[in-house]
Design a protein around this motif. Structure first.
Motif, mmCIF file in Angstrom:
data_model
loop_
_atom_site.group_PDB
_atom_site.id
_atom_site.type_symbol
_atom_site.label_atom_id
_atom_site.label_comp_id
_atom_site.label_asym_id
_atom_site.label_seq_id
_atom_site.Cartn_x
_atom_site.Cartn_y
_atom_site.Cartn_z
ATOM 1 N N PHE A 141 0.730 -1.230 -0.001
ATOM 2 C CA PHE A 141 -0.202 0.066 0.093
ATOM 3 C C PHE A 141 0.758 1.291 0.256
ATOM 4 O O PHE A 141 1.999 1.265 0.525
ATOM 5 C CB PHE A 141 -1.087 0.016 1.343
ATOM 6 N N HIS A 142 0.170 2.290 -0.725
ATOM 7 C CA HIS A 142 0.968 3.731 -0.553
ATOM 8 C C HIS A 142 0.820 4.446 0.821
ATOM 9 O O HIS A 142 -0.097 4.111 1.708
ATOM 10 C CB HIS A 142 0.467 4.688 -1.606
ATOM 11 N N VAL A 143 1.940 4.939 1.198
ATOM 12 C CA VAL A 143 1.948 5.509 2.650
ATOM 13 C C VAL A 143 2.183 7.257 2.376
ATOM 14 O O VAL A 143 2.326 7.943 3.090
ATOM 15 C CB VAL A 143 2.752 4.956 3.338
ATOM 16 N N CYS A 144 2.342 7.549 1.080
ATOM 17 C CA CYS A 144 2.697 9.062 0.694
ATOM 18 C C CYS A 144 1.473 9.645 0.717
ATOM 19 O O CYS A 144 0.205 9.116 0.631
ATOM 20 C CB CYS A 144 3.374 9.146 -0.759
ATOM 21 N N ASN A 145 1.530 11.054 1.010
ATOM 22 C CA ASN A 145 0.261 11.909 0.941
ATOM 23 C C ASN A 145 -0.548 12.116 -0.239
ATOM 24 O O ASN A 145 -1.813 12.323 -0.155
ATOM 25 C CB ASN A 145 0.528 13.292 1.661
ATOM 26 N N LEU A 146 -0.017 11.649 -1.296
ATOM 27 C CA LEU A 146 -0.707 11.608 -2.758
ATOM 28 C C LEU A 146 -1.886 10.517 -2.854
ATOM 29 O O LEU A 146 -2.856 10.828 -3.473
ATOM 30 C CB LEU A 146 0.215 11.703 -3.900
ATOM 31 N N LEU A 147 -1.195 9.258 -2.447
ATOM 32 C CA LEU A 147 -2.133 8.224 -3.026
ATOM 33 C C LEU A 147 -2.190 7.177 -1.518
ATOM 34 O O LEU A 147 -2.478 5.928 -1.666
ATOM 35 C CB LEU A 147 -1.324 7.265 -3.647
ATOM 36 N N TYR A 148 -2.076 7.830 -0.343
ATOM 37 C CA TYR A 148 -2.155 7.161 0.919
ATOM 38 C C TYR A 148 -3.232 6.078 0.988
ATOM 39 O O TYR A 148 -4.437 6.588 0.625
ATOM 40 C CB TYR A 148 -2.394 7.959 2.047
ATOM 41 N N GLY A 149 -3.112 4.911 1.325
ATOM 42 C CA GLY A 149 -4.216 3.849 1.449
ATOM 43 C C GLY A 149 -4.292 2.767 0.087
ATOM 44 O O GLY A 149 -4.863 1.915 0.192
ATOM 45 N N SER A 150 -3.802 3.450 -1.179
ATOM 46 C CA SER A 150 -4.363 2.876 -2.262
ATOM 47 C C SER A 150 -3.152 1.688 -2.398
ATOM 48 O O SER A 150 -2.467 1.885 -2.159
ATOM 49 C CB SER A 150 -4.401 3.654 -3.376
ATOM 50 N N ARG A 151 -3.537 0.759 -3.212
ATOM 51 C CA ARG A 151 -2.854 -0.327 -3.341
ATOM 52 C C ARG A 151 -2.013 0.071 -4.484
ATOM 53 O O ARG A 151 -2.069 0.510 -5.310
ATOM 54 C CB ARG A 151 -3.338 -1.600 -3.815
ATOM 55 N N ARG A 152 -0.404 -0.433 -4.169
ATOM 56 C CA ARG A 152 0.625 -0.125 -5.204
ATOM 57 C C ARG A 152 0.472 -1.302 -6.180
ATOM 58 O O ARG A 152 0.643 -2.317 -6.063
ATOM 59 C CB ARG A 152 1.791 -0.235 -4.637
ATOM 60 N N GLU A 153 0.378 -0.914 -7.459
ATOM 61 C CA GLU A 153 0.168 -2.092 -8.702
ATOM 62 C C GLU A 153 1.337 -2.638 -8.867
ATOM 63 O O GLU A 153 2.520 -2.224 -8.830
ATOM 64 C CB GLU A 153 -0.533 -1.458 -9.814
ATOM 65 N N HIS A 154 1.261 -4.220 -8.723
ATOM 66 C CA HIS A 154 2.573 -4.967 -9.141
ATOM 67 C C HIS A 154 3.592 -4.715 -8.120
ATOM 68 O O HIS A 154 4.851 -4.796 -8.379
ATOM 69 C CB HIS A 154 2.713 -4.711 -10.317
ATOM 70 N N ASP A 155 3.317 -3.951 -7.028
ATOM 71 C CA ASP A 155 4.318 -3.607 -5.934
ATOM 72 C C ASP A 155 5.261 -2.828 -6.487
ATOM 73 O O ASP A 155 6.571 -2.860 -6.070
ATOM 74 C CB ASP A 155 4.861 -4.898 -5.176
ATOM 75 N N CYS B 55 7.737 3.270 -4.998
ATOM 76 C CA CYS B 55 7.066 4.937 -4.942
ATOM 77 C C CYS B 55 7.977 5.589 -4.471
ATOM 78 O O CYS B 55 8.403 5.316 -3.012
ATOM 79 C CB CYS B 55 5.584 4.623 -4.385
ATOM 80 N N ALA B 56 8.632 6.725 -4.915
ATOM 81 C CA ALA B 56 9.738 7.612 -4.558
ATOM 82 C C ALA B 56 8.997 8.317 -3.390
ATOM 83 O O ALA B 56 9.842 8.851 -2.531
ATOM 84 C CB ALA B 56 10.237 8.330 -5.695
ATOM 85 N N PHE B 57 7.635 8.574 -3.457
ATOM 86 C CA PHE B 57 7.230 9.514 -2.517
ATOM 87 C C PHE B 57 7.152 8.847 -1.193
ATOM 88 O O PHE B 57 7.221 9.319 -0.085
ATOM 89 C CB PHE B 57 5.814 10.122 -2.890
ATOM 90 N N CYS B 58 6.502 7.488 -1.345
ATOM 91 C CA CYS B 58 6.520 6.624 -0.030
ATOM 92 C C CYS B 58 7.613 6.403 0.346
ATOM 93 O O CYS B 58 7.959 6.591 1.753
ATOM 94 C CB CYS B 58 5.829 5.345 -0.542
ATOM 95 N N LEU B 59 8.642 6.203 -0.301
ATOM 96 C CA LEU B 59 10.231 5.956 0.251
ATOM 97 C C LEU B 59 10.545 7.168 1.155
ATOM 98 O O LEU B 59 11.272 7.180 1.954
ATOM 99 C CB LEU B 59 11.009 5.307 -0.869
ATOM 100 N N ASP B 60 10.476 8.299 0.302
ATOM 101 C CA ASP B 60 10.650 9.737 1.035
ATOM 102 C C ASP B 60 10.075 9.698 2.406
ATOM 103 O O ASP B 60 10.668 10.294 3.280
ATOM 104 C CB ASP B 60 10.575 10.672 0.014
ATOM 105 N N VAL B 61 8.572 9.422 2.555
ATOM 106 C CA VAL B 61 8.173 9.597 3.660
ATOM 107 C C VAL B 61 8.765 8.570 4.606
ATOM 108 O O VAL B 61 8.732 9.239 5.959
ATOM 109 C CB VAL B 61 6.800 9.273 3.710
ATOM 110 N N ILE B 62 9.003 7.321 4.344
ATOM 111 C CA ILE B 62 9.496 6.322 5.479
ATOM 112 C C ILE B 62 10.779 6.736 5.909
ATOM 113 O O ILE B 62 11.312 6.645 6.997
ATOM 114 C CB ILE B 62 9.406 4.943 4.775
ATOM 115 N N TYR B 63 11.731 7.042 4.868
ATOM 116 C CA TYR B 63 13.199 7.020 5.197
ATOM 117 C C TYR B 63 13.831 8.803 5.250
ATOM 118 O O TYR B 63 14.937 8.958 5.563
ATOM 119 C CB TYR B 63 14.028 6.331 4.199
ATOM 120 N N ARG B 64 13.149 9.695 4.769
ATOM 121 C CA ARG B 64 13.616 10.949 4.876
ATOM 122 C C ARG B 64 14.320 11.545 5.986
ATOM 123 O O ARG B 64 15.565 11.662 5.911
ATOM 124 C CB ARG B 64 12.438 12.131 4.534
ATOM 125 N N GLU B 65 13.499 11.661 6.855
ATOM 126 C CA GLU B 65 14.106 12.299 8.114
ATOM 127 C C GLU B 65 15.239 11.347 8.720
ATOM 128 O O GLU B 65 16.433 11.721 9.462
ATOM 129 C CB GLU B 65 13.260 12.633 9.157
#
Length: 115
Positions: free
Chosen positions: A83-97, A100-110
């Motif tokens: 699933f996406h965790v970024c603020n653009l697509l939060y909660g929607s399923r990632r197609e074919h896994d 997502c650069a935005f999700c990775l940024d949210v998780i690992y940024r700080e």
């Protein structure tokens, strides 16, 4: 040389040769045992080296995961579940896994900037 001394000499030579043959058989058996032990130890050594590599890899990945806060670890788990965790697509399923650069940024940024 008389027949008696010739016979005694041959007897002594036979005994020495039998003794030498016995020693040779014992040495061969000892060598075989050492070769088998060596092969066993080499295999065990290789298994232990592989196990050490596995443990080191697990420890390294555990160390990386410990650097994340609990909330970021939860986001990472959701992301790994597909699933996406970024603020653009939060909660929607990632197609074919797909990543997502935005999700990775949210998780690992700080956690990566603090180093």
């Amino acid at each position: 040389m008389d027949k008696r001394s010739l016979y005694d000499g041959l007897n002594q030579l036979e005994q020495k040769m039998q003794h030498n043959l016995t020693e040779l058989v014992e040495m061969k058996a000892a060598l075989l045992e050492l070769v088998e032990k060596n092969a066993t130890l080499e295999m065990e050594n290789e298994r232990l080296r592989e196990r050490i590599r596995e443990v080191n890899q697990k420890n390294a990945s555990a160390d990386e995961r410990q650097e994340l806060s609990i909330s970021r670890m939860n986001l990472e788990k959701i992301y790994e579940d597909g699933f996406h965790v970024c603020n653009l697509l939060y909660g929607s399923r990632r197609e074919h896994d797909e990543p997502c650069a935005f999700c990775l940024d949210v998780i690992y940024r700080e956690s990566k900037q603090g180093k």
